[in-house]
Design a protein around this motif. Structure first.
Motif, PDB file in Angstrom:
ATOM      1  N   GLU A 101       0.829  -1.205   0.000  1.00  9.58           N
ATOM      2  CA  GLU A 101       0.000   0.000   0.000  1.00  9.58           C
ATOM      3  C   GLU A 101       0.868   1.262   0.000  1.00  9.58           C
ATOM      4  OE1 GLU A 101      -2.212  -3.233   2.276  1.00  9.58           O
ATOM      5  OE2 GLU A 101      -0.202  -2.347   2.327  1.00  9.58           O
ATOM      6  N   LYS A 113     -11.647   2.844   8.401  1.00 10.69           N
ATOM      7  CA  LYS A 113     -11.790   2.128   9.667  1.00 10.69           C
ATOM      8  C   LYS A 113     -12.263   3.074  10.771  1.00 10.69           C
ATOM      9  CE  LYS A 113      -8.444  -1.491   8.607  1.00 10.69           C
ATOM     10  NZ  LYS A 113      -9.424  -2.588   8.624  1.00 10.69           N
ATOM     11  N   GLY A 131      -3.234  -2.408   6.645  1.00  4.37           N
ATOM     12  CA  GLY A 131      -3.350  -3.115   5.377  1.00  4.37           C
ATOM     13  C   GLY A 131      -3.396  -4.626   5.499  1.00  4.37           C
ATOM     14  N   ASN A 132      -3.376  -5.283   4.325  1.00  2.24           N
ATOM     15  CA  ASN A 132      -3.513  -6.737   4.297  1.00  2.24           C
ATOM     16  C   ASN A 132      -2.261  -7.442   3.812  1.00  2.24           C
ATOM     17  OD1 ASN A 132      -3.510  -6.072   1.598  1.00  2.24           O
ATOM     18  ND2 ASN A 132      -5.187  -7.446   1.033  1.00  2.24           N
ATOM     19  N   LYS A 134       0.087  -8.885   5.291  1.00  2.00           N
ATOM     20  CA  LYS A 134       0.363 -10.141   5.995  1.00  2.00           C
ATOM     21  C   LYS A 134      -0.500 -11.289   5.467  1.00  2.00           C
ATOM     22  CE  LYS A 134      -0.069  -9.611  10.382  1.00  2.00           C
ATOM     23  NZ  LYS A 134       0.258  -9.155  11.757  1.00  2.00           N
ATOM     24  N   GLN A 135      -1.648 -10.956   4.866  1.00  2.83           N
ATOM     25  CA  GLN A 135      -2.565 -11.983   4.400  1.00  2.83           C
ATOM     26  C   GLN A 135      -2.288 -12.430   2.961  1.00  2.83           C
ATOM     27  OE1 GLN A 135      -3.949  -9.223   6.332  1.00  2.83           O
ATOM     28  NE2 GLN A 135      -3.586 -10.712   7.959  1.00  2.83           N
TER      29      GLN A 135
END
Length: 293
Positions: A101, A113, A131-132, A134-135
């Motif tokens: 990001e 959020k 952010g995502n 880690k996913q």
């Protein structure tokens, strides 16, 4: 017991002001009083803001103040490979991941959020990473990297804390609320901090702990605004097998409006004071330090 080792570590992204003078003089005084050494480090990893003329001004201002240092000056930009090695070590432990990001995208995610409920912020007031990264799967990460998408390497804070356990540091000064003595580290308050970027193979947090260890620094004397950053530094020291110095955080000098002195706000610079005829002895008085013994 070997003599203590102190360091003054400015960034050449502006001219030094009275706050820097206070920290440099305090480090020099403590080194002199203890029979120790004072090292000078130039923290110049930010190549977009650091400039040679600011670095030269640092040497001039310190010399004018009567501050000398032991050994050669260490410039962080000369040691990027060491920081890359540390990133590789953390990666081999499964503790970092790329996050793609942009700053603008992160700001939008935080705003979304916070529309529902308050989003946690770090001790400096910045929102934690929302952010995502880690996913993402390894394949997704590899695809984005191959496409040339910029990224930051972030520390998986929950995994790092699970590996390290509880940590603390010895504080000889005082924190923002008077904290002193044995301080329990709280790295979780910072979330998944950045340890490196695609274009810069390190960060302040990472390079400072490596440099302190390699230079044999035993006492870190710096402003209270970095007090809680020590939590992240203690975590990285543990993960990388580095020794922990003792810390001595000092109060910040503030302007008439109560703001801490800052390069970015045009706080009174040493070069302007020198040009106006202020003497080094008067600088000591201005920052609240007695004449050295």
């Amino acid at each position: 017991m070997p003599p203590p080792v102190f360091r003054f570590a400015p960034s050449p992204n502006g001219y030094l002001h009275l706050g820097h003078a206070f920290s440099a003089l305090l480090n020099a005084d403590l080194a002199r009083a203890s029979g120790g050494q004072l090292l000078l480090r130039i923290e110049d990893i930010d190549r977009t803001r650091c400039r040679p003329e600011f670095e030269q001004a640092i040497y001039q201002d310190l010399s004018w103040l009567g501050i000398g240092w032991d050994g050669e000056v260490r410039r962080q930009s000369d040691h990027l490979e060491l920081y890359r090695d540390a990133v590789t070590q953390l990666a081999s432990m499964g503790l970092i991941y790329p996050a793609f990001e942009t700053r603008a995208e992160i700001a939008r995610l935080v705003a979304d959020k916070e529309a529902a409920s308050p989003w946690p912020r770090d001790p400096d007031g910045a929102p934690l990473y929302p952010g995502n990264g880690k996913q993402l799967s390894p394949a997704q990460r590899d695809e984005l990297i191959a496409a040339g998408v910029p990224y930051a390497l972030r520390l998986n804070m929950s995994a790092a804390i699970a590996l390290a356990g509880e940590l603390s540091w010895q504080e000889l000064g005082k924190g923002p609320d008077g904290e002193t003595g044995t301080i329990a580290a709280r790295p979780q308050a910072w979330g998944d901090v950045i340890v490196a970027r695609k274009e810069t193979p390190t960060s302040y947090h990472l390079s400072v702990v490596i440099d302190d260890a390699l230079q044999g620094v035993t006492e870190v004397v710096r402003g209270a605004d970095l007090f809680w950053s020590t939590s992240v530094h203690r975590l990285l020291q543990h993960l990388l097998g580095l020794p922990a110095p003792v810390y001595r955080h000092h109060a910040l000098l503030r302007d008439a409006e109560g703001r801490k002195l800052s390069k970015s706000t045009g706080s009174t610079g040493l070069r302007e004071l020198r040009a106006a005829g202020v003497t080094p002895a008067e600088i000591r008085t201005l920052v609240g330090l007695a004449a050295p013994i």
